[in-house]
Design an enzyme around this catalytic site. Structure first.
Site, short mmCIF file in Angstrom:
data_model
loop_
_atom_site.label_atom_id
_atom_site.label_comp_id
_atom_site.label_asym_id
_atom_site.label_seq_id
_atom_site.Cartn_x
_atom_site.Cartn_y
_atom_site.Cartn_z
N LYS A 284 6.08 -0.77 2.39
CA LYS A 284 4.95 -0.75 3.56
C LYS A 284 5.17 -1.72 4.62
O LYS A 284 4.26 -2.29 5.08
CB LYS A 284 3.55 -0.99 2.93
CG LYS A 284 3.39 -0.03 1.77
CD LYS A 284 1.84 -0.04 1.38
CE LYS A 284 1.64 1.01 0.39
NZ LYS A 284 2.14 0.52 -1.10
N ASP A 287 5.24 -4.10 11.12
CA ASP A 287 5.23 -4.91 12.12
C ASP A 287 6.30 -4.47 13.44
O ASP A 287 6.62 -3.33 13.18
CB ASP A 287 5.94 -6.21 11.82
CG ASP A 287 5.00 -7.42 12.29
OD1 ASP A 287 5.06 -7.43 13.72
OD2 ASP A 287 4.67 -8.41 11.70
N THR A 291 10.97 -7.75 13.91
CA THR A 291 10.35 -8.72 12.69
C THR A 291 10.51 -7.70 11.49
O THR A 291 11.11 -8.53 10.49
CB THR A 291 8.48 -8.61 12.71
OG1 THR A 291 8.56 -9.55 13.74
CG2 THR A 291 8.23 -9.47 11.41
N SER A 340 -4.27 6.92 -0.86
CA SER A 340 -5.03 7.41 -1.99
C SER A 340 -6.24 6.38 -2.08
O SER A 340 -7.21 6.96 -2.69
CB SER A 340 -4.23 7.35 -3.25
OG SER A 340 -3.80 5.96 -3.62
P1 5BU Z 1 -1.27 3.58 -10.04
O1 5BU Z 1 -1.14 2.48 -11.34
O2 5BU Z 1 -0.71 4.99 -10.60
O3 5BU Z 1 -2.55 3.70 -9.27
O4 5BU Z 1 -0.19 2.96 -9.20
C1 5BU Z 1 0.11 3.59 -7.91
C2 5BU Z 1 1.07 2.98 -7.08
O5 5BU Z 1 1.21 3.57 -5.90
C3 5BU Z 1 0.96 1.48 -6.49
O6 5BU Z 1 2.07 0.89 -6.72
C4 5BU Z 1 0.25 1.45 -5.25
O7 5BU Z 1 0.90 0.30 -4.71
C5 5BU Z 1 0.85 2.57 -4.67
N1 5BU Z 1 0.39 3.33 -3.61
C6 5BU Z 1 -0.91 3.94 -4.12
O8 5BU Z 1 -1.40 3.82 -5.15
N2 5BU Z 1 -1.62 4.80 -3.02
C7 5BU Z 1 -0.91 4.83 -1.65
O9 5BU Z 1 -1.72 5.37 -0.79
C8 5BU Z 1 0.23 4.27 -1.33
C9 5BU Z 1 0.86 3.70 -2.60
BR1 5BU Z 1 0.79 4.25 0.25
#
Ligand code: 5BU
Length: 452
Positions: A284, A287, A291, A340
């Protein structure tokens, strides 16, 4: 017999079946079409020829050809009715004798009308047409009983063929619903399924990495990305070893590991190669170009040396993509279009702008991270995704719900029905008693609506 009576009759003789059918790919379809047994119903065979004759009455052609086996009896009847001669290509390649694969007399340069029972992707009929063309015949028109794809006509016309179908699945479901043979829910299921098949049809994918990913999806029959968020290498490789056969991509947060060292990368690469999955560091970046360029290539993790994909925030503007990927080959990103987590600030307007940004950089943007609570919400997002780019969805679990820190989970069935190209699953697999078994379940759910 008019077309409505004909469709109803097809249902009555068991040629159109509704229920739950596992296709060759493992996908479960709500309908199944099998026209082979029509030969046991002379009045249906005759009706098919009559209806086809009406459909093609304005087309000039010299020969009729049916694709064996199903369409051949119909084509024979049609040839008789129109007093045209019949040719066909044998299904099995002949390995002896004259090696001539077209049966029947023909002159080069003449036009041949192709008859098949149904088209789904249009690929097999185009292959047949190609064989006729190689033999010196012209094929411009293809007539089928059922067009069960939503965009078959368009597909064939892009390749220079005109499709003439007695009916498509819209007419089919309308007629069957009106006559009380299926209910409204079943009708919707069938139309949804067909639409999803269309969404999944191979397109021109944005770059070589996306194409590789799609190939692995096809080979492994999985759309599962494992998010392996554990803090030590022992657990990491233990879980990976069990789940690797079921995943197409591994998502890492390398900075979570407390015992990271360079051996980790070597081992990871070894597994990726041995089990054929791609690597995606969910870094993710967010910047300015200068950087992120250093963050991506340098530091202790040197992400650009081992990760195929990384996640990128569009918030700094598109300079971030230039900073990340300038001078690098075979690396690409997923832009964050909709997170999410509860209360995230990515509203529809933001999502739209991210998609606009990504559309301009197909070489380095393979797709988007997006989320929705229902299949419909996901479908709406999916429909906005530019051609050739993918939708990846995290926050997916067998049981919908939330965690204690704002993560929101949508049921895996909704995600897949909504058309997510890849589902990202973490703790529900990594914390399962048997991660292998869990990954297997997600894998099969993830391709439930595929047609390959
Ligand atoms: P989980 O254990 O199924 O909740 O893991 C979800 C992974 O997806 C976790 O590594 C989060 O950092 C990643 N993720 C997420 O859950 N939602 C998002 O919007 C994003 C990444 Br972008």
């Amino acid at each position: 017999m008019n077309i409505e009576q004909y469709i109803s009759k097809l249902h009555d003789i068991g040629a159109l079946k509704f229920g739950s059918f596992t296709l060759k790919s493992g996908a479960v379809s709500p309908f199944y079409i099998d026209l082979r047994e029509m030969i046991s119903y002379p009045e249906m065979l005759k009706a098919t020829a009559d209806l086809l004759a009406g459909k093609i009455s304005n087309i000039p052609f010299d020969y009729i050809s049916g694709v064996p086996y199903t369409a051949l009896p119909v084509a024979t009847l049609l040839a008789d009715k129109l007093n045209k001669s019949l040719i066909y290509i044998r299904k099995e390649e002949k390995s002896y004798g004259t090696k001539q694969s077209i049966i029947g007399k023909y002159e080069k340069g003449k036009k041949c009308l192709l008859i098949d029972d149904l088209i789904t992707s249009g690929e097999s009929i185009m292959e047949t047409a190609e064989k006729f063309k190689n033999a010196g015949l012209h094929v411009e028109d293809v007539a089928v009983i059922i067009d069960r794809s939503a965009h078959g006509t368009k597909l064939l016309s892009q390749h220079g063929f005109r499709l003439h179908a007695l009916f498509d699945i819209h007419l089919m479901t309308d007629v069957l619903e009106r006559s009380g043979r299926i209910d409204e829910k079943r009708k919707q299921d069938i139309l949804d399924f067909a639409e999803r098949l269309d969404n999944r049809r191979p397109k021109v994918y944005s770059n070589a990495l996306t194409r590789r990913l799609l190939k692995i999806i096809e080979q492994k029959q999985s759309r599962l990305v494992l998010s392996l968020d554990v803090d030590n290498q022992r657990d990491f490789f233990n879980i990976l070893e069990q789940t690797a056969p079921h995943i197409v991509m591994l998502k890492t947060h390398v900075d979570i590991l407390s015992d990271f060292d360079s051996s980790f990368i070597e081992k990871l690469k070894y597994y990726a190669h041995a089990f054929d999955f791609m690597i995606f560091e969910d870094r993710k970046f967010a910047d300015i170009g200068n950087t992120v360029k250093k963050q991506y290539r340098g530091g202790i993790y040197k992400i650009s040396q081992w990760s195929d994909f990384v996640t990128v925030h569009g918030i700094p503007g598109d300079g971030i993509l230039k900073g990340l990927f300038d001078g690098l080959e075979q690396k690409a990103s997923f832009l964050l279009a909709k997170m999410s987590s509860e209360g995230n600030l990515m509203n529809d307007n933001y999502t739209r702008k991210i998609l606009e940004m990504g559309r301009k950089y197909p070489e380095v943007v393979s797709g988007y991270i997006g989320h929705g609570h229902t299949a419909d919400e996901i479908k709406r997002l999916k429909n906005k995704i530019p051609e050739g780019q993918l939708l990846l969805m995290p926050g997916v679990r067998i049981n919908p719900g939330k965690d204690a820190l704002g993560q929101q989970y949508t049921g895996v069935g909704e995600a897949v029905r909504g058309g997510a190209d890849l589902i990202i699953v973490g703790r529900d697999i990594t914390r399962a008693k048997n991660p292998e078994e869990k990954a297997r379940v997600y894998k099969s759910e993830s391709v439930r609506y595929d047609y390959l």
